[in-house]
Design an enzyme around this catalytic site. Structure first.
Site, short mmCIF file in Angstrom:
data_model
loop_
_atom_site.label_atom_id
_atom_site.label_comp_id
_atom_site.label_asym_id
_atom_site.label_seq_id
_atom_site.Cartn_x
_atom_site.Cartn_y
_atom_site.Cartn_z
N THR A 119 0.82 -1.22 0.00
CA THR A 119 0.00 0.00 0.00
C THR A 119 0.85 1.27 0.00
OG1 THR A 119 -0.22 -0.17 2.40
CG2 THR A 119 -2.02 -1.06 1.08
N CYS A 120 2.07 1.19 0.53
CA CYS A 120 2.90 2.41 0.53
C CYS A 120 3.32 2.79 -0.89
CB CYS A 120 4.11 2.26 1.44
SG CYS A 120 4.89 0.66 1.39
N PHE A 121 3.30 1.82 -1.81
CA PHE A 121 3.68 2.11 -3.20
C PHE A 121 2.50 2.01 -4.17
CE2 PHE A 121 7.53 0.18 -1.22
CZ PHE A 121 8.31 1.32 -1.21
#
Length: 104
Positions: free
Chosen positions: A70-72
């Site tokens: 989710t961070c990317f």
């Protein structure tokens, strides 16, 4: 692109997923169930930087289910042999992620 798994992914999302499942998929990959008002081009990672939604191919023998980062805003999609297998595994991944169950 020309990759069949990538093509199957978008076909499944378009043809087989209802609005709720699409929202769950978006939540699974990006951490948020809504598209930004200005569209996917301004999708942010959790670091505040623009991170486009991306699909990364992985070896199905190592990763039987799709995984998300989710961070990317990235989904790791195993190199499935059929569209049906992709559909089933993706459906399981997005529905179980809503319950907090991890498939590692």
């Amino acid at each position: 692109g020309d990759d069949p798994v990538c093509r199957w992914f978008w076909e499944v999302v378009r043809e087989n997923f209802d609005q709720e499942t699409r929202a769950r998929l978006l939540q699974f990959v990006t951490g948020t169930a809504g598209v930004p008002s200005r569209g996917f081009s301004v999708l942010q990672g959790n670091d505040g930087n623009i991170r486009k939604f991306s699909i990364h191919g992985v070896d199905a023998s190592q990763y039987p289910f799709p995984r998300s980062h989710t961070c990317f805003n990235r989904i790791d999609l195993p190199d499935y042999k059929s569209k049906e297998e992709l559909h089933e595994r993706l459906k399981i991944a997005v529905s179980t992620s809503a319950t907090g169950f991890d498939m590692e």
